[in-house]
Design a protein around this motif. Structure first.
Motif, mmCIF file in Angstrom:
data_model
loop_
_atom_site.group_PDB
_atom_site.id
_atom_site.type_symbol
_atom_site.label_atom_id
_atom_site.label_comp_id
_atom_site.label_asym_id
_atom_site.label_seq_id
_atom_site.Cartn_x
_atom_site.Cartn_y
_atom_site.Cartn_z
ATOM 1 N N ASN A 80 4.502 -0.328 5.607
ATOM 2 C CA ASN A 80 4.861 -1.740 5.463
ATOM 3 C C ASN A 80 4.020 -2.376 4.357
ATOM 4 O O ASN A 80 2.822 -2.112 4.231
ATOM 5 C CB ASN A 80 4.678 -2.488 6.780
ATOM 6 N N ASP A 84 3.228 -5.597 3.707
ATOM 7 C CA ASP A 84 2.705 -6.957 3.865
ATOM 8 C C ASP A 84 1.426 -7.008 4.690
ATOM 9 O O ASP A 84 1.194 -7.965 5.426
ATOM 10 C CB ASP A 84 3.774 -7.852 4.504
ATOM 11 N N MET A 85 0.581 -5.983 4.559
ATOM 12 C CA MET A 85 -0.617 -5.946 5.394
ATOM 13 C C MET A 85 -1.758 -5.254 4.653
ATOM 14 O O MET A 85 -1.545 -4.329 3.873
ATOM 15 C CB MET A 85 -0.304 -5.190 6.692
ATOM 16 N N ARG A 86 -2.955 -5.708 4.874
ATOM 17 C CA ARG A 86 -4.164 -5.086 4.361
ATOM 18 C C ARG A 86 -5.202 -5.087 5.478
ATOM 19 O O ARG A 86 -5.146 -5.945 6.356
ATOM 20 C CB ARG A 86 -4.706 -5.851 3.139
ATOM 21 N N ARG A 133 -4.585 -0.275 8.085
ATOM 22 C CA ARG A 133 -3.929 -1.115 9.098
ATOM 23 C C ARG A 133 -2.416 -1.109 8.939
ATOM 24 O O ARG A 133 -1.700 -1.530 9.847
ATOM 25 C CB ARG A 133 -4.467 -2.551 8.982
ATOM 26 N N ARG A 134 -1.927 -0.650 7.813
ATOM 27 C CA ARG A 134 -0.484 -0.627 7.578
ATOM 28 C C ARG A 134 0.177 0.418 8.477
ATOM 29 O O ARG A 134 -0.470 1.366 8.927
ATOM 30 C CB ARG A 134 -0.203 -0.331 6.105
#
Length: 293
Positions: A275, A277-279, A283-284
């Motif tokens: 995905n 939209d995550m950092r 954590r993606r």
């Protein structure tokens, strides 16, 4: 489209084709560029950028100035180990021997796999699991289908199944392969059904729609505006792992990938990604390509 992105090597028969000492000179390397002023030498770092160059250095490079060839050699050599580890992990969670429904088939006839495939912890059964509350399942950590990891999470990015790579070699990566058995994937090519022409049924005609065949397949079915929209969906654009720069995961540069490389025929064949939209990176989570049907 693949041929349109790849040039053929030809014999240097003309004088202008032959490499000269000037052509082979190391002066083109940035480290050999002369300073614009002699005074720069006395300044901090001699006026040089010795850190990462976000335009030149590949994403995730371990040090500034690492070359594409170094990365490809290292990650190609490690690919087997990466995929062996992923296979062992998948086999610890699932029974990957496909079991087919005796009657149910997909739209174009591919046998349909049936479950369950999960391997439960010692002493746990599906019946026991079904009798537990969500809170109990969470507390005991026995949910049978937690998110799958990307085989090479640090790199992430799009990964395509082998059956698709065989048709479109430009989609093959040197660092990672697809990890799920083909029997569990949707059909390739998938069927296509048009809302505005239900009378035609499956309009794929057993082909994967690409820039090479879309006009032939749909010129008598779609409007000119729709055809042009389809052309854009089949036009490659640069993406993190597939592009013409050194920051790629393919052996050869390319124009990129198309929308319908992932959403094949408007459907899917199981391609996955992380995905966006995550950092931070760890954590993606893994995303399987969804169908557009």
């Amino acid at each position: 489209m693949t041929n349109g992105q790849t040039h053929k090597s030809v014999s240097p028969t003309r004088p202008e084709q032959k490499k000269t000492d000037h052509d082979r000179s190391p002066m083109y390397e940035s480290k050999n560029a002369p300073s614009s002023s002699g005074a720069v030498k006395a300044q901090p770092k001699e006026g040089k950028n010795t850190g990462f160059d976000p335009y030149k250095d590949p994403f995730g490079a371990d040090r500034p100035g690492v070359t594409f060839e170094e990365i490809m050699a290292k990650e190609s050599a490690g690919k087997g180990k990466v995929m062996d580890a992923q296979k062992q992990y998948l086999e610890s969670r699932y029974d990957l021997a496909p079991k087919f429904d005796p009657e149910a088939k997909m739209s174009r006839g591919k046998p349909l796999c049936v479950g369950p495939t999960v391997r439960l912890p010692q002493g746990m059964t599906l019946e026991k699991l079904g009798a537990m509350t969500a809170e109990e399942i969470r507390a005991q950590g026995v949910f049978p289908y937690p998110a799958l990891p990307h085989p090479l999470h640090a790199n992430g990015g799009m990964v395509f199944p082998r059956m698709q790579i065989e048709m479109f070699p430009r989609l093959e990566r040197f660092d990672v392969d697809f990890d799920l058995p083909e029997a569990f994937l949707p059909e390739f090519p998938p069927a296509i059904f048009l809302i505005n022409r239900p009378d035609l049924g499956d309009v794929s005609r057993g082909e994967v729609v690409s820039i090479n065949n879309y006009y032939r397949l749909f010129k008598d079915i779609l409007t000119p505006v729709q055809l042009d929209g389809l052309r854009l969906l089949l036009t490659p654009f640069p993406q993190e792992e597939f592009n013409p720069t050194d920051d790629r995961k393919t052996s050869q540069p390319s124009l990129g990938v198309t929308c319908l490389d992932c959403h094949v025929n408007g459907h899917t064949t199981g391609q996955f990604h992380l995905n966006p939209d995550m950092r931070p990176q760890e954590r993606r989570f893994r995303l399987d390509t969804v169908s557009l049907r």
